[in-house]
Design an enzyme around this catalytic site. Structure first.
Site: not given
Length: 211
Positions: A9-11
């Protein structure tokens, strides 16, 4: 042959393990078991992904790299995607993505000829989907920048609010000498956030350490 799941996931605010149940179900339907799962919260637009490269280091020829979607593996520029593909190809790893049905047969190839044919088809489609994922990334960033510019012009843009309490805790752990891996596991922060706070801690600016 081992099946290794990669979940990204990006964050730190997003749940990187969200797709684990889907990957487990896919493997189970084919009589396979996921030998290891590699989870990280990093942007797909960067090659600086420790867990992905730990996965590749652990792989042996013929192992399967199982992902939910191709964009979990790459939102990279063309040059960086070429570098990653070269690393994957050198390890002779088979990429199987739930959103790429032509790759499914690579999890249980019928014979060498069929496997080679689908590997070739899969490689071309991977390149296409990786390019699409990068375009989507660039388009979203452009729209976001345009939206921020309009909000700034209207005096409405406030910027992203930092998680002050969490960042103070990260700064305290860094000062105490805790390993980065332990801090990430405890706080769920991304490596890029941790690097920024570490830099500010080193400069004596803990009170200003933001996300």
């Amino acid at each position: 042959m081992f099946v290794r799941a990669y979940l990204r996931a990006s964050t730190s605010e997003q749940d990187a393990t969200r797709a684990r149940a889907q990957l487990d179900a896919f493997a189970h339907e084919r009589g396979l078991a996921i030998a290891a799962a590699y989870v990280e919260n990093e942007s797909g637009a960067t090659l600086a992904r420790p867990e992905l490269f730990r996965l590749l280091k652990d792989c042996r020829p013929g192992d399967v790299l199982l992902i939910e979607q191709v964009d979990r593996l790459s939102r990279l520029t063309s040059d960086d995607w070429t570098k990653l593909r070269a690393e994957i190809d050198a390890k002779r790893v088979r990429i199987v993505a739930l959103d790429l049905p032509t790759s499914w047969s690579l999890a249980t190839p019928a014979d060498e000829f069929t496997g080679r044919v689908f590997q070739a088809i899969n490689g071309m489609l991977l390149d296409v989907l990786a390019a699409v994922a990068r375009k989507d990334y660039d388009d979203r960033r452009r729209r976001q920048a345009q939206g921020q510019a309009r909000a700034k012009a209207a005096g409405l843009y406030r910027g992203r609010q930092e998680d002050t309490k969490r960042n103070e805790g990260i700064a305290a752990m860094l000062k105490a000498g805790s390993p980065w891996s332990q801090i990430q596991a405890a706080t769920g922060c991304s490596r890029s956030t941790l690097a920024r706070i570490a830099k500010r801690v080193k400069a004596g600016l803990m009170q200003d350490a933001g996300h």
